[in-house]
Design an enzyme around this catalytic site. Structure first.
Site, PDB file in Angstrom:
ATOM      1  CB  CYS A   1      -0.557   0.586   0.576  1.00  0.00           C
ATOM      2  SG  CYS A   1      -1.878  -1.730   1.197  1.00  0.00           S
TER       3      CYS A   1
ATOM      4  CG  HIS B   1      -3.564   2.859   0.744  1.00  0.00           C
ATOM      5  ND1 HIS B   1      -3.585   1.677   0.119  1.00  0.00           N
ATOM      6  CD2 HIS B   1      -3.639   1.632   1.792  1.00  0.00           C
ATOM      7  CE1 HIS B   1      -4.227   0.810   0.153  1.00  0.00           C
ATOM      8  NE2 HIS B   1      -4.282   0.428   1.176  1.00  0.00           N
TER       9      HIS B   1
ATOM     10  CG  ASN C   1      -7.009  -1.803  -0.318  1.00  0.00           C
ATOM     11  OD1 ASN C   1      -6.019  -0.963  -0.920  1.00  0.00           O
ATOM     12  ND2 ASN C   1      -6.442  -1.793   0.858  1.00  0.00           N
TER      13      ASN C   1
END
Length: 327
Positions: free
Chosen positions: A104, A253, A283
């Site tokens: 990430c 993120h 995500n």
């Protein structure tokens, strides 16, 4: 100096919907996710994103000096997947190529690596590819992960620039004591794959997985983000001698809506300047920041000349913050 010249992204064809009546779906703010085919790899997605970038005419393939590939889903243990991508994209053999394994926070780290290569005179045009296929590591009945993550790739061209201050400064951080909060236990050298690694078990919350599947301790990852991200942002502001008001937009993120909103409130960022771009893709790990950044540019929220703060955080545990100027 160094600047971002162009970004493109690519999703697989398959799109899966989360249950709209599920309370967790509403909390995380993800309605659909893209999932790679069984024989489709992260490098395949990255190549598609790169081809889209070259089709824009921003750079010739022959002008790429270095290829950086950020992934946690390489094609093989060896060789380096970036070398395979170099051949498939038909980049020059004079091009350097390497993988780096980060999740990430990987995009921010990749920007820093590209900046170092360019400003040290080792390259003029760096192609940064980010791609992950977490779906291949997730058990479909582990609802702590299966409704969160989507597969995707992004291609970012970083180039030598005559302007100053377009990319950086940077702030980084690492806390390896939290490595097991977001991990795939089996399959590496520490815990090789065997029959026991494929045995299913049910945790105390009713999620089913194996040792070869992705495990995430959501509450601990949330606590980590709330603890470290505000401090890292403050460190960047101090390093650059700026305040939040000096930034036109903020791209964090894209973990999930609940975490993003909590961080936005904790840091006291204006809602109108804060990106949430994960509803239709989930995500996407290392690609969330470039995808969100490009989407905000496409819809006009971010314009030429804007100053943007990028914040990556997650698996590692790792984090990175940087400032960019859109050109």
């Amino acid at each position: 100096m160094t600047s971002i010249k162009a970004i493109e992204y690519h999703f697989p064809t398959n799109q899966i919907a989360n249950d709209p009546n599920n309370k967790l779906t509403k909390k995380i703010g993800i309605s659909t996710r893209y999932i790679a085919d069984k024989d489709e790899t992260a490098s395949d997605l990255a190549i598609q994103a790169a081809e889209k970038l070259f089709e824009k005419g921003v750079c010739k393939k022959s002008e790429i000096d270095f290829l950086l590939f950020c992934t946690q889903a390489p094609d093989y243990i060896l060789p380096t997947t970036a070398c395979i991508i170099q051949e498939k994209l038909k980049l020059p053999t004079s091009c350097g190529a390497l993988d780096f394994n980060l999740g990430c926070s990987g995009f921010v780290y990749g920007l820093s690596l590209a900046k170092g290569l360019i400003e040290s005179g080792q390259a003029k045009n760096v192609l940064l590819l980010t791609a992950d296929t977490y779906s291949k590591f997730i058990h479909e009945n582990d609802f702590s992960t299966s409704i969160l993550f989507g597969d995707a790739a992004a291609a970012t061209l970083i180039t030598e620039s005559s302007d100053s201050g377009n990319l950086g400064p940077f702030v980084f951080g690492t806390d390896g004591s939290g490595a097991e909060e977001l991990i795939i236990f089996a399959g590496g050298s520490r815990e090789p794959m065997d029959s026991e690694a494929l045995l299913e078990f049910e945790d105390e919350k009713g999620n089913i997985r194996t040792r070869s599947n992705l495990y995430m301790n959501g509450s601990e990852v949330f606590n980590f983000a709330m603890r470290e991200v505000p401090k890292a942002v403050a460190d960047l502001l101090k390093k650059e001698n700026t305040t939040l008001n000096d930034y036109d937009y903020f791209i964090f993120h894209q973990a999930n809506r609940y975490m993003l909103e909590a961080l936005r409130r904790r840091i006291n960022i204006d809602e109108d300047k804060f990106s949430i771009q994960l509803n239709d893709c989930g995500n996407t790990v290392s690609s969330t920041i470039p995808i969100a950044l490009q989407k905000e540019i496409e819809i006009g929220h971010i314009k030429n000349g804007d100053k943007v703060l990028l914040v990556g955080f997650g698996v590692g545990l790792s984090w990175g913050v940087c400032s960019i100027r859109i050109r």
